[in-house]
Enzyme design. Structure first.
Site, PDB file in Angstrom:
ATOM      1  N   ASP A  65      -4.062 -11.049   0.841  1.00  0.00           N
ATOM      2  CA  ASP A  65      -3.010  -9.987   0.915  1.00  0.00           C
ATOM      3  C   ASP A  65      -3.094  -9.259   2.168  1.00  0.00           C
ATOM      4  OD1 ASP A  65      -1.360  -7.845  -0.878  1.00  0.00           O
ATOM      5  OD2 ASP A  65      -2.843  -6.862   0.406  1.00  0.00           O
ATOM      6  N   TYR A  70      -1.042  -4.019   9.489  1.00  0.00           N
ATOM      7  CA  TYR A  70      -2.696  -4.198   9.589  1.00  0.00           C
ATOM      8  C   TYR A  70      -3.102  -4.821  11.092  1.00  0.00           C
ATOM      9  CZ  TYR A  70      -2.863  -3.927   4.557  1.00  0.00           C
ATOM     10  OH  TYR A  70      -2.598  -3.484   3.172  1.00  0.00           O
ATOM     11  N   LYS A  95       3.854  -7.026   4.036  1.00  0.00           N
ATOM     12  CA  LYS A  95       4.391  -5.736   3.452  1.00  0.00           C
ATOM     13  C   LYS A  95       5.398  -5.516   4.738  1.00  0.00           C
ATOM     14  CE  LYS A  95       0.228  -4.555   0.778  1.00  0.00           C
ATOM     15  NZ  LYS A  95      -0.621  -5.453   1.652  1.00  0.00           N
ATOM     16  N   HIS A 128       6.003  -1.244   1.806  1.00  0.00           N
ATOM     17  CA  HIS A 128       4.684  -0.752   1.837  1.00  0.00           C
ATOM     18  C   HIS A 128       4.320   0.543   1.383  1.00  0.00           C
ATOM     19  CE1 HIS A 128       0.742  -1.479   4.601  1.00  0.00           C
ATOM     20  NE2 HIS A 128       0.395  -0.853   3.507  1.00  0.00           N
TER      21      HIS A 128
END
Length: 320
Positions: A65, A70, A95, A128
């Site tokens: 995930d 990120y 996302k 997100h």
């Protein structure tokens, strides 16, 4: 099984061996018919060189995930390429970040993630946050796309039909915001809603509503936020169940989350814990209910709420 010597020294009374425990479901079936693994490696906040994907893939994880924001999707892609795991055996989630909600920006953002991951499709792509930003400026609220995410969703549906995404979903949506989206005539319903879900923030109302409406929840921060993990592993009920079952406190909490009917996204960069977190077992019903009651016996403590940091004129979770 990875065991803590200190934990076992503190255990009293009869203990079961993990080999005698019933395993929990390894997958859930989505509306598309696709089977999503019930435990994933979450790579949020994993620093460069710390993602742990190679360890996770070798340990048997098949669900990773991630997210564009990120900033480590390229590393995830490199670990996948270096592994011997065929792409069709993996479940990759990414996302869509707030800045790219405008329909004309979505495919470019998706293509960036696909390129970094080294794949031509995603198994799951999530909005997100239910918050859209304008491309210009720093976190400038796009009021129209925040109030009405349907244009964003329609473009995601188009990308499903195009074959770049297999399933689409949402993240950090409360009930009011889910209903705001699903009131539209959707071609594809949200497959999952990924939310902060743990002992400290168990969200029983959202869980009940989601089950009643056929929406699968994914639990991020299942052991609590970084500052809560130590407290989570020291919860008396959790320690007692761990002793009784012959598993670790972390495994009790992760198993409880899966037994609640959610996908769990534990994150770790420690090899032994990465392996341990994948092993989930059915908790006896009386112990499960005891833990559920304990989780609901204190005021909920939500940690992840960027409303103030983004200077929003409202709380993103208002009205739930």
């Amino acid at each position: 099984m990875i065991r803590s010597r200190g934990l076992w020294a503190a255990c009293h009374g009869p203990q079961r061996h993990s080999s005698t425990l019933v395993k929990l479901p390894s997958h859930y079936t989505l509306p598309s018919g696709d089977k999503i693994p019930s435990v994933a490696l979450g790579v949020w906040q994993a620093g460069k060189g710390e993602v742990g994907n190679a360890t996770a893939l070798a340990a048997g994880y098949r669900h990773i995930d991630g997210a564009w924001i990120y900033r480590n999707e390229e590393e995830v892609g490199q670990a996948i390429k270096a592994s011997s795991v065929p792409r069709e055996e993996l479940w990759l989630t990414s996302k869509l970040w707030n800045t790219f909600h405008a329909p004309e920006d979505i495919e470019t953002a998706l293509d960036q993630s696909l390129s970094m991951l080294g794949t031509d499709y995603l198994d799951l792509y999530l909005i997100h946050w239910p918050i859209a930003f304008k491309k210009e400026g720093n976190n400038i609220l796009d009021e129209d796309l925040t109030a009405d995410p349907y244009p964003t969703w329609q473009k995601l549906e188009e990308l499903v039909d195009k074959g770049k995404i297999r399933n689409i979903g949402i993240s950090n949506f409360n009930i009011r915001r889910i209903q705001n989206l699903t009131a539209n005539k959707l071609k594809y319903q949200p497959a999952v809603n990924q939310v902060e879900l743990n002992f400290w923030n168990p969200q029983p109302e959202l869980l009940k509503w989601s089950k009643e409406n056929g929406l699968l929840l994914e639990a991020y921060s299942p052991l609590g936020s970084d500052k809560q993990v130590g407290n989570s592993l020291s919860i008396p009920e959790v320690k007692d169940i761990a002793c009784k079952l012959g598993v670790t406190p972390a495994q009790v909490i992760i198993s409880w989350s899966v037994q609640r009917g959610t996908i769990v996204l534990p994150k770790s960069v420690t090899p032994s814990r990465i392996v341990e977190n994948l092993e989930v077992f059915e908790i006896p019903q009386e112990d499960f209910e005891l833990l559920e009651k304990a989780a609901g016996s204190h005021p909920p403590q939500r940690v992840v709420n960027p409303s103030m940091g983004w200077k929003l004129p409202f709380d993103v979770f208002d009205g739930q």
